[in-house]
Enzyme design. Structure first.
Site, PDB file in Angstrom:
ATOM      1  N   ALA A  29      28.047  63.982  18.015  1.00 29.48           N
ATOM      2  CA  ALA A  29      28.575  63.848  19.380  1.00 29.48           C
ATOM      3  C   ALA A  29      29.299  65.153  19.723  1.00 29.48           C
ATOM      4  CB  ALA A  29      29.487  62.631  19.513  1.00 29.48           C
ATOM      5  N   LEU A  30      28.570  66.228  19.552  1.00 30.97           N
ATOM      6  CA  LEU A  30      29.171  67.564  19.630  1.00 30.97           C
ATOM      7  C   LEU A  30      29.698  67.868  21.031  1.00 30.97           C
ATOM      8  CD1 LEU A  30      26.535  69.573  17.538  1.00 30.97           C
ATOM      9  CD2 LEU A  30      28.618  68.423  16.759  1.00 30.97           C
ATOM     10  N   GLY A  33      34.642  71.698  21.534  1.00 30.81           N
ATOM     11  CA  GLY A  33      35.488  71.965  20.359  1.00 30.81           C
ATOM     12  C   GLY A  33      34.607  72.368  19.177  1.00 30.81           C
ATOM     13  N   HIS A  34      33.516  71.607  18.966  1.00 33.93           N
ATOM     14  CA  HIS A  34      32.586  71.953  17.883  1.00 33.93           C
ATOM     15  C   HIS A  34      31.940  73.307  18.153  1.00 33.93           C
ATOM     16  CE1 HIS A  34      32.423  67.397  17.665  1.00 33.93           C
ATOM     17  NE2 HIS A  34      32.787  67.731  16.443  1.00 33.93           N
ATOM     18  N   LYS A 146      43.171  70.310  15.810  1.00 34.69           N
ATOM     19  CA  LYS A 146      43.495  69.000  16.383  1.00 34.69           C
ATOM     20  C   LYS A 146      43.637  67.948  15.275  1.00 34.69           C
ATOM     21  CE  LYS A 146      41.760  65.391  19.244  1.00 34.69           C
ATOM     22  NZ  LYS A 146      41.296  64.638  18.061  1.00 34.69           N
ATOM     23  N   VAL A 173      40.459  72.807  21.457  1.00 37.99           N
ATOM     24  CA  VAL A 173      39.908  73.106  22.790  1.00 37.99           C
ATOM     25  C   VAL A 173      40.290  71.952  23.716  1.00 37.99           C
ATOM     26  CG1 VAL A 173      37.807  73.565  24.112  1.00 37.99           C
ATOM     27  CG2 VAL A 173      37.997  74.377  21.751  1.00 37.99           C
ATOM     28  N   LEU A 181      39.819  67.900  23.411  1.00 35.47           N
ATOM     29  CA  LEU A 181      38.455  67.399  23.254  1.00 35.47           C
ATOM     30  C   LEU A 181      38.328  66.597  21.954  1.00 35.47           C
ATOM     31  CD1 LEU A 181      36.107  70.268  24.461  1.00 35.47           C
ATOM     32  CD2 LEU A 181      37.225  68.461  25.740  1.00 35.47           C
ATOM     33  N   SER A 182      37.617  65.480  22.072  1.00 35.88           N
ATOM     34  CA  SER A 182      37.375  64.609  20.921  1.00 35.88           C
ATOM     35  C   SER A 182      36.130  63.788  21.225  1.00 35.88           C
ATOM     36  CB  SER A 182      38.571  63.665  20.734  1.00 35.88           C
ATOM     37  OG  SER A 182      38.187  62.554  19.957  1.00 35.88           O
TER      38      SER A 182
END
Ligand code: PAF
Length: 273
Positions: A29-30, A33-34, A146, A173, A181-182
């Site tokens: 679930a990129l 942030g990734h 995070k 991010v 972001l998550s």
């Protein structure tokens, strides 16, 4: 980009990489942030390997293992566009065997804060990350700030086990409005998303208070709890880089952490001062 699913296939692909290897472990679930982790790895290494594996051993019974977002096709495209060299997407049966030798998270760091709300979670994290390190043999591995407690535990794992690789922490991010972001943000309804903004706002306010000279942890925490009255706060903690509670903020050695539930979604965020 090579897409690899099996262990032997990965070992073969890894053998062909001559030069430095950066590794970005993910549960898919990129999001941006990734992408930041991948970008950083690409800028510092000759090759970048990304893994996507929703690791069952880090979820507690009753947590969101089954509903955790899985977006294989979109993730594959994102990795392709980002210039990833090897995308590793194993099954659980490839990763785990029976009656294994296992690692455990440290008894202090692994069982406070996130670890006390999710006992055993960090055991699952170190277990899978160690296996992934063994398979990918990276020179550098990239983790977001995070997940601060995860980052500190994995750094300790590398130090304690004398692993020949560098852990690279990467800044959180955020959306323009501050939301960190998550992958779990996907669970939030628009109203919940709006409510969740108070988390990053309280952290920002805390950082301003510190800049204005307020160093007392109790005062900062009180202000933050008050700001977040509308949501279900699990904890606000002010700790040093080794996660020891601080009575007073120490500049360049402090992390302020929040965990809260907004609706059914559990969110964490933090700020490093
Ligand atoms: O941060 C995550 O996404 C996971 O905890 C990790 C490091 C990929 C291990 O499963």
């Amino acid at each position: 980009m090579q897409i690899v699913r099996g262990i032997e296939e990965l070992k073969e692909a890894r053998k062909t990489l001559e030069g430095s290897v950066g590794f970005v472990p993910t549960m898919g679930a990129l999001h941006h942030g990734h992408l930041e982790l991948i970008k950083r790895s690409k800028s510092e290494n000759d090759y970048t390997i990304v893994s996507i594996f929703v690791n069952p051993t880090q979820f507690l019974p009753g947590e969101d293992l089954d509903s955790y977002p899985r977006r294989e096709e979109a993730d594959r495209k994102i990795c392709e566009i980002a210039g990833v060299d090897i995308l590793f997407m194993p099954d659980s049966a490839d990763i785990y065997g029976e009656d294994e030798v296992t690692l455990k998270a440290p008894s202090y760091l692994g069982y406070i804060l996130e670890g006390s709300r999710r006992p055993g979670h960090f055991d699952g994290v170190v277990r899978v990350v160690m296996k992934l390190f063994g398979l990918t043999r990276p020179d550098r591995a990239y983790f977001g700030k995070k997940d601060a407690q995860q980052l500190v535990i994995l750094q300790k794992m590398v130090d304690d086990l004398f692993l020949p690789l560098q852990i690279v922490p990467v800044e959180t991010v955020r959306e323009d409005d501050g939301l960190a972001l998550s992958s779990r943000n996907l669970y939030l309804t628009p109203q919940e998303r709006q409510k969740a903004l108070v988390i990053s706002r309280s952290l920002k306010r805390a950082s301003r208070l510190v800049m204005a000279g307020e160093l007392r942890s109790e005062t900062i925490k009180e202000m933050m709890y008050k700001m977040m009255e509308e949501i279900e706060v699990e904890y606000v903690e002010i700790v040093d880089r080794a996660f020891r509670p601080l009575d007073r903020v120490e500049i360049k050695n402090t992390i302020i952490l929040v965990a809260a539930r907004v609706g059914k979604t559990r969110l964490i965020d933090n700020i490093w001062l």
